[in-house]
Scaffold this motif. Structure first.
Motif, PDB file in Angstrom:
ATOM      1  N   UNK A 146       0.797  -1.234   0.000  1.00  0.00           N
ATOM      2  CA  UNK A 146       0.000   0.000   0.000  1.00  0.00           C
ATOM      3  C   UNK A 146       0.826   1.278   0.000  1.00  0.00           C
ATOM      4  N   UNK A 147       2.013   1.239   0.586  1.00  0.00           N
ATOM      5  CA  UNK A 147       2.911   2.399   0.521  1.00  0.00           C
ATOM      6  C   UNK A 147       4.353   1.896   0.640  1.00  0.00           C
ATOM      7  N   UNK A 148       5.294   2.835   0.728  1.00  0.00           N
ATOM      8  CA  UNK A 148       6.709   2.460   0.686  1.00  0.00           C
ATOM      9  C   UNK A 148       7.354   2.366   2.066  1.00  0.00           C
ATOM     10  N   UNK A 149       6.558   2.254   3.129  1.00  0.00           N
ATOM     11  CA  UNK A 149       7.140   2.249   4.467  1.00  0.00           C
ATOM     12  C   UNK A 149       8.042   1.039   4.669  1.00  0.00           C
ATOM     13  N   UNK A 150       9.101   1.286   5.460  1.00  0.00           N
ATOM     14  CA  UNK A 150      10.048   0.237   5.807  1.00  0.00           C
ATOM     15  C   UNK A 150       9.912  -0.130   7.289  1.00  0.00           C
ATOM     16  N   UNK A 151      10.147  -1.390   7.602  1.00  0.00           N
ATOM     17  CA  UNK A 151      10.119  -1.848   8.985  1.00  0.00           C
ATOM     18  C   UNK A 151      11.313  -1.295   9.757  1.00  0.00           C
ATOM     19  N   UNK A 152      11.089  -0.996  11.026  1.00  0.00           N
ATOM     20  CA  UNK A 152      12.186  -0.577  11.895  1.00  0.00           C
ATOM     21  C   UNK A 152      13.272  -1.644  11.954  1.00  0.00           C
ATOM     22  N   UNK A 153      12.876  -2.907  11.856  1.00  0.00           N
ATOM     23  CA  UNK A 153      13.826  -4.006  11.934  1.00  0.00           C
ATOM     24  C   UNK A 153      14.448  -4.352  10.580  1.00  0.00           C
ATOM     25  N   UNK A 154      14.104  -3.611   9.541  1.00  0.00           N
ATOM     26  CA  UNK A 154      14.660  -3.869   8.214  1.00  0.00           C
ATOM     27  C   UNK A 154      13.647  -4.517   7.288  1.00  0.00           C
ATOM     28  N   UNK A 155      13.723  -4.157   6.014  1.00  0.00           N
ATOM     29  CA  UNK A 155      12.818  -4.719   5.022  1.00  0.00           C
ATOM     30  C   UNK A 155      11.483  -4.004   4.986  1.00  0.00           C
ATOM     31  N   UNK A 156      10.605  -4.389   4.053  1.00  0.00           N
ATOM     32  CA  UNK A 156       9.305  -3.737   3.918  1.00  0.00           C
ATOM     33  C   UNK A 156       8.454  -3.888   5.176  1.00  0.00           C
ATOM     34  N   UNK A 157       7.579  -2.894   5.392  1.00  0.00           N
ATOM     35  CA  UNK A 157       6.692  -2.906   6.551  1.00  0.00           C
ATOM     36  C   UNK A 157       5.344  -3.546   6.252  1.00  0.00           C
ATOM     37  N   UNK A 158       5.200  -4.195   5.101  1.00  0.00           N
ATOM     38  CA  UNK A 158       3.935  -4.810   4.693  1.00  0.00           C
ATOM     39  C   UNK A 158       4.147  -6.264   4.295  1.00  0.00           C
ATOM     40  N   UNK A 159       3.168  -7.099   4.624  1.00  0.00           N
ATOM     41  CA  UNK A 159       3.170  -8.510   4.224  1.00  0.00           C
ATOM     42  C   UNK A 159       1.785  -8.848   3.662  1.00  0.00           C
ATOM     43  N   UNK A 160       1.779  -9.680   2.642  1.00  0.00           N
ATOM     44  CA  UNK A 160       0.517 -10.062   1.996  1.00  0.00           C
ATOM     45  C   UNK A 160      -0.329 -10.934   2.931  1.00  0.00           C
ATOM     46  N   UNK A 161      -1.606 -10.632   2.990  1.00  0.00           N
ATOM     47  CA  UNK A 161      -2.516 -11.402   3.826  1.00  0.00           C
ATOM     48  C   UNK A 161      -2.721 -12.799   3.262  1.00  0.00           C
ATOM     49  N   UNK A 162      -2.830 -12.907   1.921  1.00  0.00           N
ATOM     50  CA  UNK A 162      -3.097 -14.230   1.348  1.00  0.00           C
ATOM     51  C   UNK A 162      -1.938 -15.188   1.533  1.00  0.00           C
ATOM     52  N   UNK A 163      -0.743 -14.639   1.861  1.00  0.00           N
ATOM     53  CA  UNK A 163       0.384 -15.518   2.174  1.00  0.00           C
ATOM     54  C   UNK A 163       0.130 -16.280   3.469  1.00  0.00           C
ATOM     55  N   UNK A 165      -3.348 -16.674   4.758  1.00  0.00           N
ATOM     56  CA  UNK A 165      -4.655 -17.335   4.731  1.00  0.00           C
ATOM     57  C   UNK A 165      -4.812 -18.311   3.579  1.00  0.00           C
ATOM     58  N   UNK A 166      -4.115 -18.051   2.462  1.00  0.00           N
ATOM     59  CA  UNK A 166      -4.286 -18.885   1.274  1.00  0.00           C
ATOM     60  C   UNK A 166      -5.620 -18.691   0.580  1.00  0.00           C
ATOM     61  N   UNK A 167      -6.377 -17.657   0.991  1.00  0.00           N
ATOM     62  CA  UNK A 167      -7.707 -17.448   0.418  1.00  0.00           C
ATOM     63  C   UNK A 167      -7.636 -16.487  -0.765  1.00  0.00           C
ATOM     64  N   UNK A 168      -8.344 -16.829  -1.801  1.00  0.00           N
ATOM     65  CA  UNK A 168      -8.344 -15.990  -2.987  1.00  0.00           C
ATOM     66  C   UNK A 168      -8.871 -14.601  -2.738  1.00  0.00           C
ATOM     67  N   UNK A 169      -9.872 -14.465  -1.870  1.00  0.00           N
ATOM     68  CA  UNK A 169     -10.441 -13.135  -1.626  1.00  0.00           C
ATOM     69  C   UNK A 169      -9.470 -12.200  -0.915  1.00  0.00           C
ATOM     70  N   UNK A 170      -8.388 -12.778  -0.357  1.00  0.00           N
ATOM     71  CA  UNK A 170      -7.391 -11.949   0.304  1.00  0.00           C
ATOM     72  C   UNK A 170      -6.277 -11.502  -0.635  1.00  0.00           C
ATOM     73  N   UNK A 171      -6.333 -11.911  -1.881  1.00  0.00           N
ATOM     74  CA  UNK A 171      -5.337 -11.460  -2.851  1.00  0.00           C
ATOM     75  C   UNK A 171      -5.378  -9.935  -2.944  1.00  0.00           C
ATOM     76  N   UNK A 172      -4.221  -9.319  -2.894  1.00  0.00           N
ATOM     77  CA  UNK A 172      -4.149  -7.865  -2.955  1.00  0.00           C
ATOM     78  C   UNK A 172      -4.332  -7.170  -1.625  1.00  0.00           C
ATOM     79  N   UNK A 173      -4.526  -7.936  -0.533  1.00  0.00           N
ATOM     80  CA  UNK A 173      -4.644  -7.364   0.806  1.00  0.00           C
ATOM     81  C   UNK A 173      -3.301  -7.507   1.534  1.00  0.00           C
ATOM     82  N   UNK A 174      -2.922  -6.457   2.265  1.00  0.00           N
ATOM     83  CA  UNK A 174      -1.634  -6.426   2.970  1.00  0.00           C
ATOM     84  C   UNK A 174      -1.863  -5.965   4.412  1.00  0.00           C
ATOM     85  N   UNK A 175      -1.027  -6.457   5.336  1.00  0.00           N
ATOM     86  CA  UNK A 175      -1.096  -5.951   6.703  1.00  0.00           C
ATOM     87  C   UNK A 175       0.217  -5.248   7.059  1.00  0.00           C
TER      88      UNK A 175
END
Length: 565
Positions: A146-163, A165-175
């Motif tokens: 959703x944006x370019x924020x980085x984690x304080x601990x390194x790397x991106x601050x976002x992870x895909x939800x479907x990774x 849940x494995x649910x198709x409806x969660x494709x494109x959702x990030x936490x």
């Protein structure tokens, strides 16, 4: 507890001792500290003379981030004990005149928390899912964060939800996870989050805790719309400021110090005020300038906030004078005490930092192949810094082991590191394990008496034998004795409730010597290279010199408390 009913609230001048439970004392021999172990060692804190202890997280946790990934806010991790053990700790501490504050981690939970599992199971867009900062991605099919924020601990601050849940409806959702991927951020715009945390506060207040240390207190609310930001993510989170304090505004980005956090703390203030006994909150609010940080301790918000510019100030008289002055003025303007601190569980121990290349901002750990601190210089300065801090008006926090002069474990093998910062940075950042090593209690026992079997979850340096509690216990020149004497003298002379007036010692250069009056005590801290003569007519109350220096001078990198008319 020990104060008259009409006295000022206890927290205004308290000396509070931070206990990192995994590393304080182990009662059952598994190598991990626990709540019964703390109970067994409470007499150490009583003899030290502190007013309260702060317990770092003891909640059920997968330990992805040393317990700051909480899986249940209303229970105790089985590795550390039970709720009954916590109740016993509260009762035993209160019986000894010690208050207890507990860590609260409201910015994020563990990914194992039932709230997060429920959110992932809930439909996209539902109130239950809205407990967390879950957002649609960008780009084709939401395949980019959703944006370019980085984690304080390194790397991106976002992870895909479907990774997950494995649910198709969660494709494109990030936490969002400001820290580790296993620490999803809560969405404080959600009424459910606010209600749930008020329930958590009541749970612990009803059990008798005296307050809360609020983790990442400046991070709960994010800027509306979660805009991109190119300023990085670590500037003001893991150990204070890289800037000298002043009137400059430091841009912390859209993830920190948003105005909306203050209504949260006003509501918590009202909740705590409904309980007897001056319950208190202390905020981990890494915010600049000092005037903005003071907003967290306005009369209707928190009672204390850690002074990070002081924590990371260079060993320099002019810099320290500026930090202290600005801090006292900013906090005094809102009627709050300043809360001083030299070390904690997130930064290199100050007995090492003050002997390192740069005595200012702490590195994220020191490894065996990094430049090593000068241990003797670091300890000498650490003892002086302790006398400086404990003479200042306000409250002071001690990190377990600093009363022993413990240094950082700077030669910890990388293969044993557990801090997520080490892994997420690809080994670029050593992380915080070096300041979290189990304490040495008895020099002649395996594991230095940390537990009955000698096991320790992180190895202790061999040279810590000379710093064990039993070695220092009866040594009048030890660092432990210095802390005991300073805390006792601080209380006897009411330095925490006093006022500071800068002074000038005749024949000294203020660029190298820090001097101030607090009541009838003159404090002299010599940061120069030559000795400073004790003013005529002054009586030495305490001195940090560990080498038996002549009573008529304050040596380089040393400090003294002097009784004056």
């Amino acid at each position: 507890m020990g104060r008259p009913a009409d006295a000022a609230p206890w927290w205004r001048d308290a000396v509070i001792y931070q206990v990192y439970p995994k590393s304080f004392a182990d009662s059952d021999g598994d190598g991990v500290g626990d709540l019964p172990g703390i109970v067994q060692r409470l007499d150490h804190l009583v003899r030290l003379g502190v007013d309260a202890l702060w317990l770092s997280p003891f909640y059920p946790s997968p330990q992805a981030d040393g317990g700051y990934d909480v899986a249940d806010y209303c229970d105790v991790d089985p590795a550390l004990g039970t709720l009954a053990d916590l109740d016993a700790l509260l009762a035993r501490a209160h019986a000894r005149g010690l208050r207890v504050i507990v860590d609260l981690v409201p910015n994020h939970t563990s990914d194992a928390h039932p709230w997060f599992r429920d959110a992932l199971a809930a439909p996209v867009g539902s109130a239950r899912r809205g407990v967390y900062l879950i957002r649609p991605g960008t780009g084709p099919d939401g395949g980019e964060p959703p944006n370019n924020w980085q984690s304080v601990f390194g790397g991106p601050a976002w992870t895909r939800v479907d990774a997950l849940t494995g649910r198709g409806e969660d494709a494109g959702q990030w936490y969002l996870h400001t820290f580790d991927a296993r620490q999803p951020d809560l969405d404080w715009d959600s009424p459910l989050v606010r209600t749930r945390f008020e329930d958590v506060l009541r749970f612990w207040l009803d059990r008798g805790v005296d307050g809360f240390r609020v983790d990442v207190a400046h991070g709960l609310v994010k800027a509306e719309g979660l805009p991109d930001w190119d300023g990085g993510a670590t500037a003001m989170v893991m150990g204070g400021s890289a800037h000298a304090p002043g009137s400059e505004v430091v841009d912390l980005g859209p993830m920190f110090d948003q105005d909306g956090v203050h209504e949260i703390y006003r509501s918590w203030n009202r909740l705590l005020a409904s309980y007897p006994g001056d319950r208190a909150m202390v905020g981990e609010a890494c915010v600049e300038p000092a005037e903005r940080a003071a907003r967290y301790v306005r009369p209707d918000e928190m009672q204390q906030a850690f002074n990070f510019p002081f924590l990371q100030c260079r060993w320099d008289a002019e810099a320290l004078r500026r930090v202290i002055t600005v801090s006292l003025e900013a906090d005094g303007a809102v009627g709050a005490p300043t809360t001083w601190v030299l070390s904690n569980h997130d930064v290199v121990r100050h007995a090492s930092l003050l002997g390192w290349i740069d005595t200012g901002r702490s590195p994220n750990g020191i490894g065996a192949d990094d430049p090593q601190p000068d241990a003797a210089l670091g300890l000498r300065r650490a003892r002086a810094a302790a006398l400086l801090m404990l003479a200042l008006p306000g409250s002071a926090y001690l990190y377990q082991g600093e009363e022993l002069g413990l240094p950082e474990h700077t030669t910890l093998p990388d293969a044993l590191r557990q801090d997520p910062m080490w892994f997420r940075s690809g080994g670029r950042e050593r992380g915080r394990d070096g300041c979290r090593v189990p304490l040495p209690w008895e020099a002649g026992r395996p594991g230095f008496g940390f537990g009955p079997t000698g096991r320790t979850w992180l190895p202790q340096p061999d040279d810590w034998a000379a710093l064990a509690v039993d070695v220092q216990d009866e040594d009048a020149s030890s660092t432990l004795a210095l802390y005991r004497d300073a805390i006792r003298c601080r209380r006897e002379r009411a330095l925490g409730r006093g006022t500071l007036a800068w002074a000038q010692v005749d024949g000294t250069d203020p660029r190298h010597v820090l001097a101030f009056r607090n009541g009838d005590v003159l404090v002299v801290v010599n940061l120069g290279e030559g000795p400073v003569a004790v003013p005529e007519g002054a009586t030495v109350l305490l001195r940090s010199d560990a080498d038996g220096a002549a009573a008529g001078v304050v040596g380089p990198d040393c400090a003294a408390w002097l009784a004056v008319a």
